[in-house]
Scaffold this active site. Structure first.
Site, PDB file in Angstrom:
ATOM      1  N   ALA A   1     -20.410   3.933 -67.902  1.00 47.77           N
ATOM      2  CA  ALA A   1     -19.085   4.346 -67.501  1.00 47.77           C
ATOM      3  C   ALA A   1     -18.754   3.562 -66.253  1.00 47.77           C
ATOM      4  O   ALA A   1     -19.627   2.953 -65.668  1.00 47.77           O
ATOM      5  CB  ALA A   1     -19.083   5.824 -67.192  1.00 47.77           C
ATOM      6  N   CYS A   2     -17.499   3.563 -65.903  1.00 51.27           N
ATOM      7  CA  CYS A   2     -17.144   2.528 -64.968  1.00 51.27           C
ATOM      8  C   CYS A   2     -15.863   2.816 -64.216  1.00 51.27           C
ATOM      9  O   CYS A   2     -15.118   3.704 -64.531  1.00 51.27           O
ATOM     10  CB  CYS A   2     -16.930   1.220 -65.716  1.00 51.27           C
ATOM     11  N   GLY A   3     -15.625   1.924 -63.260  1.00 49.16           N
ATOM     12  CA  GLY A   3     -14.344   1.877 -62.605  1.00 49.16           C
ATOM     13  C   GLY A   3     -13.642   0.592 -63.015  1.00 49.16           C
ATOM     14  O   GLY A   3     -14.271  -0.454 -63.143  1.00 49.16           O
TER      15      GLY A   3
END
Lengths: 504, 429, 379, 160, 283
Positions: C20-22
């Protein structure tokens, strides 16, 4: 009552012993037994019997024998009796088949294919009756190294330590919420945890206000998808906070506590309206991704001033090792993994029996992965789901657990007979019910003592096993596969477990 | 002259209650007891049972034979006290002997009231209060076929039942309109009358004896209504009057009975009274009155005993109460007896279950039970007396009172546990 | 298929990475080039959305002087790999220029590989003449990535480039000296939070194929279905990430099949049947047909994706918006990000900030204001 | 000469919160007072059938067993007309001497707890004797849930 | 390629490099009972450390400026003195979980808020002069939240109430899908002020799984936009009183006039059952 079903149990009454004292009648919440004044004897309706054995145990003359009903459909290995019965139930109701307790299907139980080591000749075994044997375990995140100041003639620890919680024995009571289980059962667990110096887990039912001061210090308080009973005081009174993502018995789905169980006290404890279904959504709606988990972990740390370890509990599923790694990176101090055989108060049977993986494999995989990534010491691992005896505990620790959760075993200690009807709310043993008439059957003094006895017994056995291996502190067993060997396992299974075959 | 720390005139329930209380407090003070009867302490209440043959003579004893010695009591039996010198604290016995006391209890009891009837001097005319009475009746019985009982009160009816069971043809005469009128209401009376009639006992109400006839022995009685009834035996049971002649005219205050305060003390220092001779405090009525009943006598004696021994306690225990039975029918009642006219305006909760021959009636004032009658089903009656004594407001559950299995479970939680908890008293007071 | 070629059984396939990420993207719709400061600062602002195991940037309008050549960014774990790759390149391409990508050795990153860039033109032979340049390049990149050990082509488009590695994005930016050396009209950036893999350089994002880059957030539950469908169309998934699948899906539908993003977004995040029921007949037919035909490319599970290629960038979330996206506009600049704060911290006085509905793309195109089309369905 | 003080030796108290209403106390009380002390014989072949001296009150879910609390100042004893009821000064028990009981039920009238029970068949009363002659009150030792406690001294007060 | 794999320990993106509160003093300016914090460059924990520190010092009003995405503002204010109340005025763009687990303080935001406003909030007040992201008021069980503009997905999800606590969420604008999903209690008012005249609300699946509480919705919404667990009713007098009260408060916060808003058409959305899933199981 269903129309086309064979009864599951048969009630056999020895008339020569029956004194028609009606204890069985009073003890059966399913109305199986009744006194017939015309016949002047007891009569039974076997079709209502759930096989909980309460009547048989309480019958003062031993007049009752309850056993699986011998009537059978035509034997068929594919269409078993269970499948047929479930089909008929659904044909009649169109509903989702509910069940309680853990998966009862014959999946391989790896504990039973692992054997333990003992010292012979080359190093001595230790006698735990005479010599010290340490089971104390710290749950929480550990730093990689300590910064130490040796000035001023003393040793001063400079590193800021993460909060850790000690337990006297590596056995912790698994999450069982007030609401799912009775107040009495809940209190029994709390009492026992306190007395035995370990922890109990509130599940997602809150911690009644009146118990917070006395038992908060031994509580793992859950913050789950329904956020029931979560307020700042609840979080701050606890020893550990646990984010519940999943449960071994029903990975990926939520829970429904039916409104009729939401009594006044439960309403206030869970902080929901009285008489309303307590619906735990399947996901936590602020966690749709790993970085959201991290967000909640730190929200909880913020809410408790970084003073409590935060645990994250997941069901053991296919890529459990990867998930566990992410959880640790997200900031979890403890990761709890609940395996395929973990229990529940209510779950769709189809989920319970078909979703998830056995804890033994999950645990070994997680421990291996975290070690490979160099982050094993950043968390403690709690293994749950199908721990049945002290040997299972020892094997779990050797596979890498810091401690284990016991749920079903604790319930059995309190009287549960695994009739699997928890979801009916009519637990004749007073455990899984909110009916005050039934709930008071569980005397917290007695049940609490039984739980403490169980912990004492197991702890002692663990010491015996450790002693046999020549180990006198539980930490020397943790992840120590040298003391395990597999019997009757396939190559891939040994690989996953990281265990040699016996004789290798 | 001997002098005792405690001196008791009387030898029945009040005396025993006093002695047992004294000994709970004072193990050393000397105790003496004066009785005009020569017998070991026995229970007058048992005479119907004796006559019926249910118990032996020895079974009449109220306390074991070693009662006096075990309690360190010096009994003066067969001696009648004839006077009391309160100044010198001495009791004079017939024959002149004097006994000194520190504290004195008057437990002289009552004597049967004998109406002035012509022919009272015939043989086989008895009262029904003392062992002597019943021994005499027993002796007379073999030659007798029929009996008349004058008085439809508790004692009269018990006598009638026994005589009937002995095979006599029995007839009860009651001046009032119904039997047991002072004790229970019309409904209960009717149940009892019905019962007696079914058992072959005749009951004539609103009549009484005008004349007792017979040669030496009574043979028949003529009634005020003109009827004549054969009577080989006549029992007169029209009431008991306090035996107060010992102190009548002395400085001690006497009304119908000896007047005592709640500590059972008379108007004269160091002199106490209890039992049938005294007017004691009735907690239900709220004033002092005669309560000539066995339990009241004992409890009164007990309270007197504590006070005499220097441990002040109040008598708050007593009220009118009866546990009676006729044939297979039991009645327990206590407190005020509210009859049909309900002149004082009590709230009535009652239920008559004819199929079970059960009648329950409660008279309430401001939610408190002031009196009750249980007829037929009497189990656990003491709970009601308890509620009365504690002046519990029963409005919250008053409809439950008439349940035949009424119990503590029918009370509100808090009240229930309070009642079950606070009383379990604490050794000696 | 890859499965056949490289693995004895599907059982032996590596586990998919979940992560998951920005995300952040910014584009100037006039095509004006600007430096990396905004993208870098924005990623720093949402640092907590990653965990330091991967960060990267894609920049468009990067190499105007070589705009006609494919710019290959390749990382090598060792010299031998580089030699192998170079001899393969020489065989298949005309290399017009190559150099080591400049880095700042003061930035302490974990095990940086050797990173080189090559500007190349395809050298097609025989039957390959029939292939488009793009397809030729794709096949050669696939070959290197699947067949040459210790080498990874992580950028292969024209006039654009990807910079990525193991570390927080701002560390990657500093390492590659993005702020000092480069400008572009479109920047996308990614901060990675892998749940299961330890970071590795090639696995960082953006993921690219030709000039298509994808930054992505979320874990796709339909991964297995999507991957197997793409493999049928000769995409070899080597990285076992959701992003890779997204990128190939975009490549298949947009580049090869020529569908516009407005349609592709309805394939990835189709309306729910409940809602299709309430549509007008024409729309109903369109959406029903799309769902029927492209069912295997429904991207199920939470995702936000920012896809970029020449002159275009779009952001899309899954149809029930399980992952966040916020769009912002200020003059000619259009922003997309996981969090509004990341945009605000680089552009506090936005003209507009909005959150599109799940499944509703925000399309940013050079010379158009198409991004405003998503406004009516936004809040 | 008797001692002055009354000793409260013990009584059986109930913890209603864990009384489960099984009535086993009644069953075992009856057994304790049967001739055979054998539960099956007591209920199947003894005549008259043994009777319990404890009663379980019920208003579901509330249930609780009640039996004589051996009061320090027992009203039943005060009311007894025959001397069949007395307070045993050595043991503190309130004892019922069946031989002397005439069945007048004055004690039934007097007992504030309703714990003097009626034996209709015999026209006598019954009450708890704390299982005199047996090891321990049967109701307590056979209570399956620890709801009945034998309280030895008056000052502990764990139940009702 | 596998050789490019590296083993990598753990870097704490939240806590690495966090400075101790003592080192942050330059960011705070205390003036009597109030304080001002410049949050530019402050990490999440640093800002919250400072907020807690000033609250413990007895400050009752804090202004925080230059907020860009710092999370959990207000979360760490479960204080030893439960009566202590802090007012936090924020200018900028606070990060996710604004006021999560909030325990009776007041937060005013001059700007937009992100996801998770008032997450599991227990008591207090949050006033946003702007819009809010997804899951606003999630699992909130006490206190009040006022959002001037729109909210994102799943606003008011699983809000609840119990004796003594009824949370209130007032949204000036409109909401996206799954509005009021799983609601178990509380009062939600959606005013639709950002919609054009006669423009319907766009949210679908409004109140799916709703089993408690009430939504007052001003403006148009089609039947199919509602979850099947929702029933629609007109307002009665008691409802009007509730709406008037909270719309009044809403307008007071944002300087609007309530009269015109209240003239709009309101409808009440109620759960049809307290037990929406009671019948789906075979026992």
């Amino acid at each position: 009552m269903y129309s086309y079903l064979l009864p599951e149990f048969i009630v056999e009454r020895r008339e020569d012993r029956c004194i028609a004292c009606r204890v069985c009648e009073r003890q059966c919440a399913n109305d199986v037994h009744a006194y017939d004044p015309e016949l002047e004897r007891m009569v039974s309706r076997a079709e209502a019997c759930v096989g909980c054995q309460r009547c048989a145990v309480l019958c003062p003359t031993g007049a009752l024998l309850i056993r699986p009903h011998p009537a059978e459909y035509r034997p068929n290995s594919s269409w078993t009796r269970e499948k047929l019965q479930d089909l008929k139930k659904q044909a009649e109701t169109g509903g989702v088949i509910l069940t309680g307790s853990g998966n009862d299907k014959p999946y391989r139980i790896y504990w039973d294919h692992l054997v333990l080591n003992a010292s012979q000749v080359t190093n001595p075994s230790i006698d735990p009756l005479r010599e010290p044997m340490e089971l104390k375990t710290f749950l929480g995140r550990k730093p990689d190294t300590l910064e130490i100041d040796l000035d001023n003639g003393g040793v001063k620890i400079e590193s800021a330590l993460h909060p850790n919680v000690p337990v006297a024995t590596p056995i912790v009571f698994s999450a069982m919420s007030y609401g799912a289980i009775s107040y009495q059962a809940f209190q029994s667990l709390a009492r026992a945890a306190k007395e035995a110096g370990t922890l109990f887990n509130t599940g997602e039912g809150g911690l009644p206000k009146e118990m917070r001061a006395a038992y908060g210090g031994n509580a793992i308080v859950q913050c789950a998808s329904g956020r029931f009973g979560v307020d700042p005081e609840y979080l701050n009174c606890a020893a550990v906070i646990e984010i519940k993502i999943g449960q071994g018995a029903k990975p990926g789905i939520g829970g429904h506590l039916p409104g009729e169980k939401v009594s006044e006290n439960i309403s206030v404890t869970r902080m929901i309206p009285r008489g309303t279904d307590a619906l735990s959504p399947a996901p936590q709606h602020d966690i749709y991704s790993i970085e959201d988990l991290s967000m909640l972990i730190y929200a909880l740390k913020e809410a408790t001033n970084y003073e409590k370890p935060v645990s994250v509990k997941i069901a053991a599923v296919h890529n459990v090792a990867a998930i566990a790694s992410g959880m640790v990176r997200a900031g979890a101090d403890i990761i709890a993994i609940d395996g395929l055989r973990g229990g529940t108060g209510a779950a769709p049977k189809i989920i319970r029996d078909n979703v998830g993986i056995p804890i033994e494999l999950a645990l070994a995989a997680v421990d291996k992965r975290l070690r490979e990534e160099g982050i094993r010491n950043k968390c403690s691992i709690l293994a749950a789901g199908g721990i049945r005896c002290s040997a299972d505990v020892v094997k779990a620790i050797a596979l890498g657990a810091d401690a284990v959760y016991i749920g079903t075993a604790a319930l059995v200690a309190m009287g549960c007979t695994l009739c699997q009807k928890c979801y009916t709310g009519k637990c004749n043993w007073g455990i899984c019910t909110q009916d005050p008439y039934l709930a008071k059957r569980l005397n917290p003094e007695i049940a609490g003592r039984r739980l403490v006895n169980l912990l004492h017994g197991w702890s002692h056995e663990i010491k015996e096993m450790l002693g046999g291996m020549g180990i006198n502190a539980i930490e020397s067993l943790r992840g120590n596969r040298e003391h395990l060997r597999g019997v009757g396992l396939a190559e891939w299974e040994l690989d996953v477990l990281g265990v040699k075959g016996a004789g290798e | 002259m001997s002098r005792f720390t405690y001196l008791i005139i009387g030898n029945s329930a009040g005396a025993v209650g006093c002695i047992e209380a004294l000994r709970e407090v004072d193990g050393t003070g000397t105790i003496a007891l004066i009785s005009d009867e020569t017998r070991h302490v026995y229970s007058r209440a048992l005479i119907p049972y004796y006559l019926e043959g249910k118990i032996e003579r020895a079974g009449m004893d109220y306390r074991p034979p070693d009662f006096y010695t075990r309690h360190g009591v010096t009994p003066f039996l067969g001696k009648e006290a004839v006077g009391v010198d309160f100044d010198r604290k001495e009791v004079e016995l017939a024959g002149g002997e004097r006994i000194g006391y520190g504290k004195l209890l008057l437990a002289t009891g009552g004597r049967p009231f004998l109406p002035p009837l012509p022919g009272l001097d015939r043989q086989n005319v008895f009262t029904f209060l003392s062992l002597d009475d019943v021994l005499a009746i027993e002796k007379a019985l073999p030659g007798v076929k029929n009996a008349v009982v004058l008085g439809g009160g508790v004692i009269g009816l018990m006598a009638a039942e026994v005589l009937s069971k002995k095979g006599l043809d029995v007839c009860v005469l009651e001046l009032a309109g119904r039997v047991l009128a002072p004790v229970v209401d019309e409904t209960a009376s009717a149940l009892v009358e019905d019962l007696f009639r079914k058992n072959g006992v005749k009951i004539y109400t609103e009549t009484t004896i005008k004349e007792i006839r017979g040669a030496e022995s009574v043979e028949e009685v003529r009634l005020t209504d003109g009827r004549t009834i054969p009577a080989g035996l006549l029992i007169i049971a029209v009431g008991v009057v306090p035996r107060v002649e010992l102190v009548k005219g002395t400085g001690i205050r006497v009304n119908r009975g000896i007047v005592v305060d709640q500590r059972m003390q008379t108007s004269v220092p160091d002199v106490y009274a209890c039992g049938d001779c005294a007017e004691v405090y009735d907690f239900a009525a709220g004033h002092h009155k005669l309560l000539p009943l066995w339990p009241n006598a004992y409890a009164g004696g007990r309270i007197a005993g504590f006070n005499m021994a220097g441990r002040p306690r109040k008598y708050e225990w007593g009220t009118g109460m009866n546990a009676t039975h006729f044939f297979d029918f039991y009645i327990i009642n206590a407190g005020v007896n509210v009859t049909g006219d309900n002149a004082d305006g009590y709230e009535i909760v009652s239920k008559l279950a004819e199929d079970r021959r059960s009648y329950r009636k409660f008279a309430l004032k401001a939610g408190r039970i002031q009196g009750f009658v249980l007829a037929g089903e009497v189990a656990r009656a003491g709970i009601f007396l308890h509620l009365m004594r504690k002046a519990v407001d029963v409005r919250a559950f008053q409809q439950e009172l008439t349940k035949s299995n009424f119990g503590f479970s029918d009370l509100p939680d808090q009240l229930r546990w309070a009642l079950l908890k606070d009383d379990v008293v604490l050794g000696v007071v | 298929m890859l499965v056949k070629r490289c693995f004895a059984s599907e059982r032996r396939l590596p586990a998919k990475e979940s992560e998951a990420c920005g995300l952040f993207g910014v584009m100037d719709i006039t095509g004006k080039r600007f430096g990396g400061e905004m993208a870098i600062s924005a990623m720093k602002n949402i640092k907590v959305r990653g965990n330091g195991l991967g960060g990267g940037f894609a920049v468009y309008g990067l190499y105007p002087e070589y705009r006609d050549y494919y710019a290959l960014h390749i990382m090598f774990q060792n010299k031998m790999a580089k030699e192998q790759v170079e001899s393969y390149l020489v065989e298949n391409f005309n290399i017009v220029y190559d150099e080591e990508i400049p880095t700042n050795p003061d930035v302490n990153l974990f095990c940086p590989p050797l990173v080189w860039r090559y500007f190349v033109a395809p050298k097609k032979k025989g039957e390959e003449q029939a292939l488009s340049d793009d397809d030729f390049v794709v096949s050669r990149v696939m070959y290197i990535n699947t067949s040459i050990e210790d080498a990874c082509v992580f950028s292969s488009g024209k006039d654009m480039g990807v910079f990525k590695g193991v570390g927080f994005p701002e560390e990657i930016a500093a390492y590659f000296r993005l702020a000092e050396l480069y400008a572009g009209y479109l920047w996308t950036a990614h901060s990675r939070f892998p749940t299961n893999t330890p970071g590795w350089w090639g696995g960082a994002h953006p993921f690219s194929i030709l000039d298509w880059t994808v930054v992505h957030n979320g874990e796709i539950s339909s991964y297995g279905t999507n991957r197997r469908f793409l493999e049928m169309h000769n995409y070899y998934c080597t990285l076992f990430t959701d992003t890779e699948v997204m990128a190939y899906a975009v490549d298949l539908l947009m580049r090869r099949q020529g569908l516009p993003i407005e349609v592709v977004s309805r394939i990835f995040a189709p309306p729910l049947w409940d809602l299709i029921e309430h549509m007008e007949e024409r729309e109903k037919k369109l959406y029903s047909t799309l769902r029927m035909v492209y069912a295997p490319l429904l991207i199920n599970g939470p995702f936000t994706v920012i896809v970029a290629h020449q002159n275009e960038m779009f952001g899309l979330t899954d149809r029930i918006r399980l992952r966040p996206i916020t769009a912002g506009a200020k003059g000619d600049l259009v922003f997309l990000s996981s969090e509004e704060a990341a945009i605000r911290c680089v552009c506090p006085d936005l003209d507009l900030a909005w959150t599109p509905r799940g499944g509703e793309p925000v399309v940013v195109r050079q010379g158009s204001r198409d991004h405003l089309l998503s406004l009516p369905e936004s809040v | 000469m008797v001692l002055g003080r009354v000793i409260l030796m013990g009584r059986v108290l109930v913890k209603p919160e864990v009384c489960i209403g099984c009535h086993l106390c009644e069953i075992w009380c009856a057994v304790a007072h049967s001739r055979s002390k054998n539960i099956i014989k007591a209920f199947t072949s003894e005549q008259p059938k043994p009777l319990p001296r404890v009663i379980v009150e019920e208003r579901l879910p509330l249930t609780f067993a009640l039996s004589c609390r051996h009061c320090a100042e027992p009203d039943c004893v005060f009311a007894c007309i025959s001397g069949a009821l007395y307070k045993d000064r050595e043991t503190g028990r309130v004892v019922h001497d069946r031989a002397r009981c005439v069945g007048c039920y004055s004690c039934v009238m007097a007992c504030p707890y309703g714990c003097v029970l009626i034996n209709e068949r015999e026209r006598q009363v019954l009450k708890c004797d704390l299982c005199t002659g047996l090891d321990f009150p049967y109701c307590v030792s056979h209570c399956p849930n620890g709801a009945l406690v034998y309280e030895e001294a008056a000052d502990k007060h764990g139940g009702f | 390629m596998n050789n490019l794999n590296v083993r990598f320990g753990l870097r704490d993106m939240f806590l690495d490099g966090v400075r101790p509160a003592a080192a942050l003093i330059k960011y705070v300016n205390i003036n009597g009972q109030s304080a001002e914090i410049d949050a530019l460059d402050l990490k999440h924990k640093e800002l919250n450390d400072l907020l807690r520190a000033v609250a413990l010092q007895g400050i009752s009003k804090v202004t925080v400026k230059n907020v860009f995405g710092q999370r959990y503002i207000g979360t760490r204010l479960y204080l030893p003195d439960p009566e202590k109340r802090l007012e936090i005025r924020i200018s900028g763009n606070p990060g996710n979980d604004l006021g999560a687990f909030l325990n009776g303080h007041r937060i005013i935001v001059f700007g937009n808020a992100q996801d998770g406003v008032g997450n599991t909030m227990d008591d207090g007040e949050i006033i946003v002069h702007g819009r809010a992201g997804d899951i606003a008021a999630m699992s909130m069980r006490g206190g009040k939240i006022f959002i001037r503009d729109n909210v994102g997905y799943r606003a008011a999800i699983h809000m609840k109430e119990y004796p003594g606590k009824v949370p209130v969420l007032v949204i000036g604008g409109t909401a996206q899908d799954f509005f009021g999903e799983y609601m178990a209690g509380g009062i939600v008012i959606l005013l639709g002020l950002t919609l054009k005249e006669n423009e319907p609300h766009k949210a679908h699946y409004i109140g799916t799984g709703m089993h408690g509480g009430v939504i007052y919705l001003r403006g148009r919404v089609e039947e199919y936009q509602l979850g099947k667990e929702v029933g629609v009713r007109p307002l009665d007098d008691r409802d009007r009183a509730v709406v008037e009260r909270y719309v009044g408060e809403f307008c007071a916060h944002f300087g609007l006039s309530a009269g015109k808003i209240l003239q709009g058409e309101f409808r009440k959305l109620l759960p049809v059952s307290k037990r929406p899933y009671g019948k789906i199981y075979a026992y």
